[in-house]
Design a protein around this motif. Structure first.
Motif, PDB file in Angstrom:
ATOM      1  N   ILE A   1       0.836  -1.203   0.000  1.00  0.00           N
ATOM      2  CA  ILE A   1       0.000   0.000   0.000  1.00  0.00           C
ATOM      3  C   ILE A   1       0.865   1.245   0.000  1.00  0.00           C
ATOM      4  O   ILE A   1       0.628   2.183  -0.763  1.00  0.00           O
ATOM      5  N   LYS A   2       1.893   1.264   0.847  1.00  0.00           N
ATOM      6  CA  LYS A   2       2.790   2.419   0.920  1.00  0.00           C
ATOM      7  C   LYS A   2       3.533   2.602  -0.401  1.00  0.00           C
ATOM      8  O   LYS A   2       3.699   3.727  -0.869  1.00  0.00           O
ATOM      9  N   PHE A   3       3.971   1.508  -1.020  1.00  0.00           N
ATOM     10  CA  PHE A   3       4.667   1.591  -2.299  1.00  0.00           C
ATOM     11  C   PHE A   3       3.800   2.277  -3.348  1.00  0.00           C
ATOM     12  O   PHE A   3       4.242   3.185  -4.046  1.00  0.00           O
ATOM     13  N   PHE A   4       2.544   1.831  -3.470  1.00  0.00           N
ATOM     14  CA  PHE A   4       1.649   2.416  -4.465  1.00  0.00           C
ATOM     15  C   PHE A   4       1.294   3.862  -4.125  1.00  0.00           C
ATOM     16  O   PHE A   4       1.184   4.703  -5.015  1.00  0.00           O
ATOM     17  N   ASP A   5       1.113   4.157  -2.853  1.00  0.00           N
ATOM     18  CA  ASP A   5       0.773   5.528  -2.462  1.00  0.00           C
ATOM     19  C   ASP A   5       1.923   6.497  -2.706  1.00  0.00           C
ATOM     20  O   ASP A   5       1.681   7.677  -2.979  1.00  0.00           O
ATOM     21  N   ASP A   6       3.151   6.027  -2.614  1.00  0.00           N
ATOM     22  CA  ASP A   6       4.319   6.895  -2.753  1.00  0.00           C
ATOM     23  C   ASP A   6       4.802   7.056  -4.197  1.00  0.00           C
ATOM     24  O   ASP A   6       5.742   7.805  -4.443  1.00  0.00           O
ATOM     25  N   LEU A   7       4.182   6.382  -5.136  1.00  0.00           N
ATOM     26  CA  LEU A   7       4.600   6.494  -6.536  1.00  0.00           C
ATOM     27  C   LEU A   7       4.304   7.894  -7.080  1.00  0.00           C
ATOM     28  O   LEU A   7       3.327   8.525  -6.679  1.00  0.00           O
ATOM     29  N   PRO A   8       5.128   8.363  -8.013  1.00  0.00           N
ATOM     30  CA  PRO A   8       4.812   9.631  -8.681  1.00  0.00           C
ATOM     31  C   PRO A   8       3.533   9.497  -9.503  1.00  0.00           C
ATOM     32  O   PRO A   8       3.167   8.402  -9.951  1.00  0.00           O
ATOM     33  N   LEU A   9       2.858  10.602  -9.717  1.00  0.00           N
ATOM     34  CA  LEU A   9       1.566  10.590 -10.404  1.00  0.00           C
ATOM     35  C   LEU A   9       1.663   9.987 -11.804  1.00  0.00           C
ATOM     36  O   LEU A   9       0.790   9.211 -12.204  1.00  0.00           O
ATOM     37  N   ILE A  10       2.703  10.274 -12.532  1.00  0.00           N
ATOM     38  CA  ILE A  10       2.840   9.752 -13.897  1.00  0.00           C
ATOM     39  C   ILE A  10       2.933   8.225 -13.889  1.00  0.00           C
ATOM     40  O   ILE A  10       2.353   7.551 -14.755  1.00  0.00           O
TER      41      ILE A  10
ATOM     42  N   LEU B   1      -2.816  -4.124 -11.594  1.00  0.00           N
ATOM     43  CA  LEU B   1      -2.023  -3.739 -10.425  1.00  0.00           C
ATOM     44  C   LEU B   1      -2.865  -2.953  -9.433  1.00  0.00           C
ATOM     45  O   LEU B   1      -2.712  -3.114  -8.218  1.00  0.00           O
ATOM     46  N   TRP B   2      -3.748  -2.096  -9.924  1.00  0.00           N
ATOM     47  CA  TRP B   2      -4.619  -1.345  -9.019  1.00  0.00           C
ATOM     48  C   TRP B   2      -5.654  -2.253  -8.378  1.00  0.00           C
ATOM     49  O   TRP B   2      -6.083  -2.002  -7.248  1.00  0.00           O
ATOM     50  N   ALA B   3      -6.071  -3.300  -9.062  1.00  0.00           N
ATOM     51  CA  ALA B   3      -6.986  -4.264  -8.451  1.00  0.00           C
ATOM     52  C   ALA B   3      -6.293  -4.993  -7.301  1.00  0.00           C
ATOM     53  O   ALA B   3      -6.899  -5.222  -6.246  1.00  0.00           O
TER      54      ALA B   3
ATOM     55  N   ARG C   1      -5.473  -3.330   0.251  1.00  0.00           N
ATOM     56  CA  ARG C   1      -6.059  -2.324   1.139  1.00  0.00           C
ATOM     57  C   ARG C   1      -7.238  -2.881   1.922  1.00  0.00           C
ATOM     58  O   ARG C   1      -7.375  -2.629   3.119  1.00  0.00           O
ATOM     59  N   SER C   2      -8.078  -3.655   1.268  1.00  0.00           N
ATOM     60  CA  SER C   2      -9.239  -4.237   1.938  1.00  0.00           C
ATOM     61  C   SER C   2      -8.820  -5.290   2.953  1.00  0.00           C
ATOM     62  O   SER C   2      -9.398  -5.374   4.036  1.00  0.00           O
ATOM     63  N   ILE C   3      -7.822  -6.090   2.617  1.00  0.00           N
ATOM     64  CA  ILE C   3      -7.326  -7.092   3.568  1.00  0.00           C
ATOM     65  C   ILE C   3      -6.707  -6.393   4.772  1.00  0.00           C
ATOM     66  O   ILE C   3      -6.926  -6.800   5.913  1.00  0.00           O
TER      67      ILE C   3
END
Length: 77
Positions: A5-14, A27-29, A35-37
């Motif tokens: 979760i932290k990895f995906f949240d910290d990615l740059p917008l592009i 990947l977003w799924a 996140r739900s788990i």
């Protein structure tokens, strides 16, 4: 789970937008499932699993729009 979760949240917008393209949207799924788990959300887990197998081709456009507007992917938490 928290590290994913932290990895995906910290990615740059592009990079987030690139991950939302039709083939890579799976990947977003996986992110939504993690996140739900992590939040022990039973409804979210069921919806994320269904989305993982059936809906990535549908939600890629929604993901791109929400990323560009809000800077994050929407999910029910």
């Amino acid at each position: 789970m928290k590290s994913v979760i932290k990895f995906f949240d910290d990615l740059p917008l592009i990079v987030k937008v690139i991950f939302a393209l039709p083939v890579l949207d799976i990947l977003w799924a996986v992110y939504r499932l993690c996140r739900s788990i992590s939040n022990e959300n039973a409804l979210g887990i069921v919806l994320a699993v269904l989305m993982l197998f059936f809906c990535p081709a549908i939600f890629w456009l929604v993901d791109i729009i929400t990323l560009l507007v809000m800077g994050k992917v929407i999910w029910l938490d």
